[in-house]
Design an enzyme around this catalytic site. Structure first.
Site, PDB file in Angstrom:
ATOM      1  N   GLU A 192      -1.112  -1.242  68.508  1.00 64.41           N
ATOM      2  CA  GLU A 192       0.098  -1.990  68.175  1.00 64.41           C
ATOM      3  C   GLU A 192      -0.232  -3.470  67.966  1.00 64.41           C
ATOM      4  O   GLU A 192      -0.875  -4.096  68.808  1.00 64.41           O
ATOM      5  CB  GLU A 192       1.133  -1.859  69.308  1.00 64.41           C
ATOM      6  CG  GLU A 192       1.614  -0.440  69.538  1.00 64.41           C
ATOM      7  CD  GLU A 192       2.488   0.094  68.404  1.00 64.41           C
ATOM      8  OE1 GLU A 192       2.909  -0.714  67.543  1.00 64.41           O
ATOM      9  OE2 GLU A 192       2.729   1.322  68.375  1.00 64.41           O
ATOM     10  N   CYS A 198       7.539   1.361  76.083  1.00 68.46           N
ATOM     11  CA  CYS A 198       6.203   0.911  75.671  1.00 68.46           C
ATOM     12  C   CYS A 198       6.244  -0.521  75.164  1.00 68.46           C
ATOM     13  O   CYS A 198       5.433  -1.364  75.561  1.00 68.46           O
ATOM     14  CB  CYS A 198       5.628   1.837  74.602  1.00 68.46           C
ATOM     15  SG  CYS A 198       5.231   3.470  75.266  1.00 68.46           S
ATOM     16  N   HIS A 230      -0.547   3.467  70.832  1.00 69.09           N
ATOM     17  CA  HIS A 230       0.286   4.671  70.826  1.00 69.09           C
ATOM     18  C   HIS A 230      -0.542   5.852  70.326  1.00 69.09           C
ATOM     19  O   HIS A 230      -1.324   5.710  69.375  1.00 69.09           O
ATOM     20  CB  HIS A 230       1.505   4.488  69.910  1.00 69.09           C
ATOM     21  CG  HIS A 230       2.746   4.074  70.641  1.00 69.09           C
ATOM     22  ND1 HIS A 230       3.438   2.918  70.333  1.00 69.09           N
ATOM     23  CD2 HIS A 230       3.429   4.667  71.664  1.00 69.09           C
ATOM     24  CE1 HIS A 230       4.493   2.829  71.138  1.00 69.09           C
ATOM     25  NE2 HIS A 230       4.514   3.862  71.950  1.00 69.09           N
TER      26      HIS A 230
HETATM   27  N1  PCA Z   1       6.094   6.398  75.098  1.00 63.29           N
HETATM   28  C1  PCA Z   1       7.365   5.707  75.166  1.00 63.29           C
HETATM   29  C2  PCA Z   1       7.510   5.278  76.605  1.00 63.29           C
HETATM   30  C3  PCA Z   1       6.475   6.024  77.366  1.00 63.29           C
HETATM   31  C4  PCA Z   1       5.596   6.619  76.351  1.00 63.29           C
HETATM   32  O1  PCA Z   1       4.559   7.253  76.572  1.00 63.29           O
HETATM   33  C5  PCA Z   1       7.499   4.596  74.141  1.00 63.29           C
HETATM   34  O2  PCA Z   1       6.913   4.699  73.067  1.00 63.29           O
HETATM   35  O3  PCA Z   1       8.205   3.606  74.396  1.00 63.29           O
END
Ligand code: PCA
Length: 197
Positions: free
Chosen positions: A80, A143, A165
């Site tokens: 990200e 996240c 992610h």
């Molecule tokens: N993904 C979520 C929160 C926890 C996770 O593993 C997100 O993308 O915000």
């Protein structure tokens, strides 16, 4: 010189029984390149998740904090680039808290850029033959909440902060939804950490 990496994965959420982020993080070796790893599982709760990371960071004093989360429906591993000062999702967190159009930190800047070399991480993951691309949105759920809070907390310090992610595991993905194997996700994280050295 040996460096310290605090790396986190999340507990399951949204009715899932696993979260590929923690499944992969807990399988990482204790040492990658010049980094000694501290691994931590965090809850899917606004505010609290980041608090757990900050508490651990104050104990182990990492050079880099890298958080990993699930982004179901993405087809590749996505470092990200940015976090925004916004909580806004249709689903509550694991404590039942629903947040819509609420800042992560009232009065904080609109956004922060990640302070790890995200483009190098993407290239390193691709070089390991695992699909990867740069993401320009970490969403507005937990996240993003964690990434924004950590970037705010450490923006004028030496501590680098990043977020990756990862897609669903095959057992989570319904027909037509992309996934990567646990081995691919784990190898992608190893490649990303190597790119930090
Ligand atoms: N993904 C979520 C929160 C926890 C996770 O593993 C997100 O993308 O915000």
């Amino acid at each position: 010189m040996e460096k310290k990496l605090l790396i986190t994965g999340f507990e399951p959420f949204g009715g899932e029984t696993v979260n590929p982020s923690w499944e992969a993080v807990q399988r990482l070796p204790d040492k990658i390149g010049s980094f000694q790893l501290t691994k931590l599982q965090i809850s899917v709760e606004y505010g609290k998740a980041a608090e757990i990371v900050v508490k651990q960071a104050s104990l182990c004093k990492p050079d880099v904090i890298l958080c990993v989360g699930q982004a179901g429906k993405r087809s590749g591993v996505t470092p990200e680039a940015v976090a925004i000062n916004l909580r806004d999702t249709a689903s509550p967190d694991n404590a039942g808290l629903l947040q819509q159009n609420v800042p992560v930190i009232p009065g904080g800047p609109d956004a922060y850029f990640a302070t790890v070399p995200v483009r190098d991480m993407v290239k390193a993951i691709q070089a390991a033959n695992i699909p990867a691309s740069l993401s320009l949105s970490a969403g507005a759920y937990v996240c993003n909440d964690v990434l924004y809070t950590l970037l705010h907390r450490y923006h004028d310090s030496e501590t680098q902060v990043g977020f990756i992610h990862v897609p669903y595991l095959p057992q989570q993905a319904k027909e037509g939804i992309p996934s990567l194997t646990l081995e691919q996700i784990t190898d992608a994280l190893i490649a990303a950490v190597e790119a930090l050295s």
